[in-house]
Design an enzyme around this catalytic site. Structure first.
Site, PDB file in Angstrom:
ATOM      1  N   SER A 142      19.821 -29.361  38.896  1.00  0.00           N
ATOM      2  CA  SER A 142      18.929 -30.500  38.678  1.00  0.00           C
ATOM      3  C   SER A 142      19.559 -31.705  39.363  1.00  0.00           C
ATOM      4  O   SER A 142      20.678 -32.098  39.044  1.00  0.00           O
ATOM      5  CB  SER A 142      18.800 -30.742  37.170  1.00  0.00           C
ATOM      6  OG  SER A 142      18.119 -31.949  36.922  1.00  0.00           O
ATOM      7  N   LYS A 168      15.882 -28.666  41.540  1.00  0.00           N
ATOM      8  CA  LYS A 168      14.921 -29.497  40.787  1.00  0.00           C
ATOM      9  C   LYS A 168      15.211 -30.956  41.076  1.00  0.00           C
ATOM     10  O   LYS A 168      16.346 -31.404  40.940  1.00  0.00           O
ATOM     11  CB  LYS A 168      15.081 -29.185  39.303  1.00  0.00           C
ATOM     12  CG  LYS A 168      14.471 -30.175  38.345  1.00  0.00           C
ATOM     13  CD  LYS A 168      14.526 -29.625  36.931  1.00  0.00           C
ATOM     14  CE  LYS A 168      15.053 -30.650  35.949  1.00  0.00           C
ATOM     15  NZ  LYS A 168      15.192 -30.097  34.587  1.00  0.00           N
ATOM     16  N   LEU A 169      14.181 -31.677  41.510  1.00  0.00           N
ATOM     17  CA  LEU A 169      14.351 -33.089  41.855  1.00  0.00           C
ATOM     18  C   LEU A 169      13.782 -33.963  40.753  1.00  0.00           C
ATOM     19  O   LEU A 169      12.639 -33.775  40.325  1.00  0.00           O
ATOM     20  CB  LEU A 169      13.606 -33.399  43.161  1.00  0.00           C
ATOM     21  CG  LEU A 169      13.998 -32.552  44.363  1.00  0.00           C
ATOM     22  CD1 LEU A 169      13.105 -32.897  45.557  1.00  0.00           C
ATOM     23  CD2 LEU A 169      15.470 -32.783  44.712  1.00  0.00           C
ATOM     24  N   LYS A 170      14.559 -34.921  40.315  1.00  0.00           N
ATOM     25  CA  LYS A 170      14.052 -35.898  39.354  1.00  0.00           C
ATOM     26  C   LYS A 170      13.154 -36.869  40.116  1.00  0.00           C
ATOM     27  O   LYS A 170      13.514 -37.302  41.230  1.00  0.00           O
ATOM     28  CB  LYS A 170      15.217 -36.650  38.728  1.00  0.00           C
ATOM     29  CG  LYS A 170      16.070 -35.790  37.815  1.00  0.00           C
ATOM     30  CD  LYS A 170      15.332 -35.484  36.523  1.00  0.00           C
ATOM     31  CE  LYS A 170      16.184 -34.692  35.565  1.00  0.00           C
ATOM     32  NZ  LYS A 170      15.487 -34.428  34.292  1.00  0.00           N
ATOM     33  N   ASP A 195      10.898 -32.958  38.173  1.00  0.00           N
ATOM     34  CA  ASP A 195      10.930 -33.286  36.740  1.00  0.00           C
ATOM     35  C   ASP A 195      10.732 -34.783  36.589  1.00  0.00           C
ATOM     36  O   ASP A 195      11.525 -35.583  37.075  1.00  0.00           O
ATOM     37  CB  ASP A 195      12.277 -32.856  36.136  1.00  0.00           C
ATOM     38  CG  ASP A 195      12.339 -33.057  34.624  1.00  0.00           C
ATOM     39  OD1 ASP A 195      11.355 -33.537  34.031  1.00  0.00           O
ATOM     40  OD2 ASP A 195      13.386 -32.714  34.038  1.00  0.00           O
ATOM     41  N   ASN A 197      10.225 -36.363  33.532  1.00  0.00           N
ATOM     42  CA  ASN A 197      10.614 -36.858  32.206  1.00  0.00           C
ATOM     43  C   ASN A 197       9.550 -37.789  31.606  1.00  0.00           C
ATOM     44  O   ASN A 197       9.863 -38.839  31.033  1.00  0.00           O
ATOM     45  CB  ASN A 197      11.990 -37.534  32.243  1.00  0.00           C
ATOM     46  CG  ASN A 197      13.112 -36.529  32.469  1.00  0.00           C
ATOM     47  OD1 ASN A 197      13.724 -36.476  33.530  1.00  0.00           O
ATOM     48  ND2 ASN A 197      13.364 -35.697  31.489  1.00  0.00           N
ATOM     49  N   GLU A 220       7.662 -30.510  36.062  1.00  0.00           N
ATOM     50  CA  GLU A 220       8.176 -30.535  34.693  1.00  0.00           C
ATOM     51  C   GLU A 220       7.839 -31.856  34.004  1.00  0.00           C
ATOM     52  O   GLU A 220       8.064 -32.925  34.564  1.00  0.00           O
ATOM     53  CB  GLU A 220       9.698 -30.312  34.745  1.00  0.00           C
ATOM     54  CG  GLU A 220      10.375 -30.217  33.391  1.00  0.00           C
ATOM     55  CD  GLU A 220      11.854 -29.824  33.515  1.00  0.00           C
ATOM     56  OE1 GLU A 220      12.250 -29.210  34.533  1.00  0.00           O
ATOM     57  OE2 GLU A 220      12.627 -30.143  32.586  1.00  0.00           O
ATOM     58  N   ASP A 245       9.057 -29.657  28.787  1.00  0.00           N
ATOM     59  CA  ASP A 245      10.426 -29.775  28.294  1.00  0.00           C
ATOM     60  C   ASP A 245      10.355 -30.579  26.987  1.00  0.00           C
ATOM     61  O   ASP A 245      10.214 -30.006  25.898  1.00  0.00           O
ATOM     62  CB  ASP A 245      11.273 -30.467  29.393  1.00  0.00           C
ATOM     63  CG  ASP A 245      12.693 -30.821  28.968  1.00  0.00           C
ATOM     64  OD1 ASP A 245      13.029 -30.649  27.796  1.00  0.00           O
ATOM     65  OD2 ASP A 245      13.481 -31.292  29.817  1.00  0.00           O
ATOM     66  N   LYS A 269      15.598 -25.516  25.747  1.00  0.00           N
ATOM     67  CA  LYS A 269      16.923 -26.103  25.503  1.00  0.00           C
ATOM     68  C   LYS A 269      17.214 -25.940  24.018  1.00  0.00           C
ATOM     69  O   LYS A 269      16.426 -26.411  23.195  1.00  0.00           O
ATOM     70  CB  LYS A 269      16.924 -27.592  25.835  1.00  0.00           C
ATOM     71  CG  LYS A 269      16.705 -27.934  27.297  1.00  0.00           C
ATOM     72  CD  LYS A 269      16.707 -29.440  27.498  1.00  0.00           C
ATOM     73  CE  LYS A 269      16.431 -29.788  28.957  1.00  0.00           C
ATOM     74  NZ  LYS A 269      16.265 -31.243  29.146  1.00  0.00           N
ATOM     75  N   GLY A 297      19.087 -27.805  30.646  1.00  0.00           N
ATOM     76  CA  GLY A 297      20.427 -28.287  30.325  1.00  0.00           C
ATOM     77  C   GLY A 297      20.395 -29.750  29.966  1.00  0.00           C
ATOM     78  O   GLY A 297      19.394 -30.451  30.208  1.00  0.00           O
TER      79      GLY A 297
HETATM   80  O1  OSB Z   1      14.900 -33.412  31.643  1.00  0.00           O
HETATM   81  O2  OSB Z   1      15.876 -31.587  32.040  1.00  0.00           O
HETATM   82  C1  OSB Z   1      15.948 -32.786  31.768  1.00  0.00           C
HETATM   83  C2  OSB Z   1      19.590 -33.930  31.765  1.00  0.00           C
HETATM   84  C3  OSB Z   1      19.595 -34.791  30.685  1.00  0.00           C
HETATM   85  C4  OSB Z   1      18.420 -35.011  30.005  1.00  0.00           C
HETATM   86  C5  OSB Z   1      17.239 -34.383  30.404  1.00  0.00           C
HETATM   87  C6  OSB Z   1      17.235 -33.509  31.482  1.00  0.00           C
HETATM   88  C7  OSB Z   1      18.433 -33.300  32.182  1.00  0.00           C
HETATM   89  C8  OSB Z   1      18.523 -32.485  33.380  1.00  0.00           C
HETATM   90  C9  OSB Z   1      19.886 -31.972  33.754  1.00  0.00           C
HETATM   91  O3  OSB Z   1      17.602 -32.251  34.110  1.00  0.00           O
HETATM   92  C10 OSB Z   1      20.019 -30.518  33.542  1.00  0.00           C
HETATM   93  C11 OSB Z   1      21.459 -30.103  33.623  1.00  0.00           C
HETATM   94  O4  OSB Z   1      21.929 -29.856  34.725  1.00  0.00           O
HETATM   95  O5  OSB Z   1      22.131 -30.008  32.576  1.00  0.00           O
HETATM   96 MG    MG Z   2      13.373 -31.964  31.914  1.00  0.00          MG
END
Ligand code: OSB
Ligand code: MG
Length: 376
Positions: A142, A168-170, A195, A197, A220, A245, A269, A297
């Site tokens: 990620s 995976k790109l934020k 992703d 969020n 995501e 998520d 998770k 994660g």
């Molecule tokens: O949205 O998946 C998420 C990390 C912290 C909080 C939310 C997210 C994440 C990640 C990182 O995407 C995933 C990882 O490499 O642990």
């Molecule tokens: Mg996520």
């Protein structure tokens, strides 16, 4: 599921740790420069069990946050767990804590610590206990929001060279379709996902239609975590699967989201759903309904990474997870490092319990505070 071992609950300790990240991790809700976590230690007499609480420093990803989880563990959940006496069956942890609403990440840490200790008595690995069917699992990475597209592309190139099988790109409003289009152009064959969020609304439909053209594995958590209905409406307009998520906090949520058509993939998770046992129930619901899952994660230290890998070995886990190697996150992990193999897989720990433990000199080096849970 009990097979006879009895875990004494002699004491419970909390340790807050802070590990510098190799690079800041930026998402649509903020930037982290160091990973702070609460490690829970159960003293079971002959064995010790460890679990990690993944609550972040601030309550942005969910309502839970580190300082709040510390108090919840110390004053409510920890005493409640200890008051029930020795543990004969790990499911007992959930039963003892069920009266407390929410606080899933804190509950998950206690359950993991008890499972680790109890399985060490049993001489059995967590992955075998949960029903894992693989001894190594494919891994993705990620990637946080980068200061520029060039920096992002370089970072991706490095991860692909290391062997990661999915990127995976934020994304966030203003740093989305252009960035993803560039990544797709530079890496035409790489399995890519994004992703958000929860940073977008239904008014952003044109943006999602543009992303829909980029051959992404999934999008995501595009919308607010509380809005399953809007996710269903958006999914109906897109070919690309939506992955949820933040919206999925239990097996019950997973069932509802699937029935509504709010997603076609689920990110599991254990912290978000209250523990690895509930994570398995989410897995089972998705397997029943034919929905692919993968293991997400929360930038876990090795203590939390181990159970994630155990879950990633379950039969219904169909895609590489955010189960990256220690060196993707930390200069130095608190356990022995988790290492990515050149084929982009990681070994699932197969020793008793979670299979790893904090190394005492490392723990001392990164510890910020400790506390004992007392029973009154
Ligand atoms: O949205 O998946 C998420 C990390 C912290 C909080 C939310 C997210 C994440 C990640 C990182 O995407 C995933 C990882 O490499 O642990
Ligand atoms: Mg996520």
């Amino acid at each position: 599921m009990s097979t006879g071992s009895v875990l004494a609950m002699r004491s419970l300790e909390l340790h807050e740790v802070a590990l510098p990240l190799v690079r800041p991790f930026r998402t649509s809700f903020g930037e982290e420069r160091a990973k702070r976590a609460i490690l829970v230690r159960v003293d079971g007499g002959d064995v010790t069990g460890w679990g990690e609480c993944v609550a972040s420093e601030e309550p942005r990803y969910s309502e839970e946050w580190l300082a709040g989880a510390w108090l919840a563990l110390l004053e409510v959940l920890g005493p409640s767990l200890l008051a029930g006496g020795p543990i004969r069956d790990p499911e007992e942890v959930g039963r003892r804590l069920r009266w407390v609403r929410g606080h899933r990440m804190a509950k998950a840490a206690l359950e993991a610590a008890v499972l680790d200790g109890w399985l060490r008595l049993e001489g059995r690995s967590l992955t075998s206990f949960l029903g894992g069917v693989r001894d190594r699992v494919p891994c993705g990475v990620s990637v946080g929001i980068a200061p520029s597209v060039d920096v992002l592309i370089d970072e991706i190139r490095g991860y692909l060279a290391a062997g990661y099988q999915r990127v995976k790109l934020k994304i966030e409003p203003g740093r989305d379709v252009e960035v993803v289009r560039q990544a797709r152009k530079d890496f035409p064959d790489t399995p890519l996902s994004v992703d958000a969020n929860g940073a977008y609304t239904v008014a952003d439909l044109p943006l999602f239609e543009a992303l829909d053209e980029l051959d992404l594995l999934m999008i995501e958590q595009p919308l607010d975590h509380e809005d399953l209905l809007e996710h269903a409406r958006l999914q109906a307009r897109l070919r690309t699967p939506i992955c949820l998520d933040e919206s999925i906090r239990s097996a019950r949520d997973a069932s509802a989201a699937i029935e509504l058509g709010a997603c076609r993939v689920i990110n599991i998770k254990p912290g978000r759903v209250g523990g690895v046992l509930e994570a398995c129930r989410v897995h089972d619901v998705c397997a029943r309904d034919g929905v692919p899952v993968w293991i997400g994660g929360m930038l876990e230290t090795g203590v939390g990474r181990a159970p994630n890998l155990a879950l990633a070995a379950l039969p219904g886990v169909a895609m590489p997870g955010d189960t990256s190697a220690s060196d993707r996150y930390f200069v130095q992990d608190v356990t022995e490092a988790f290492v990515l193999r050149a084929d982009g897989t990681m070994a699932v720990p197969d020793g008793p319990g979670i299979g790893v433990e904090p190394l005492s000199e490392r723990l001392e080096g990164c510890r910020i505070r400790s506390a004992f849970v007392r029973v009154d």
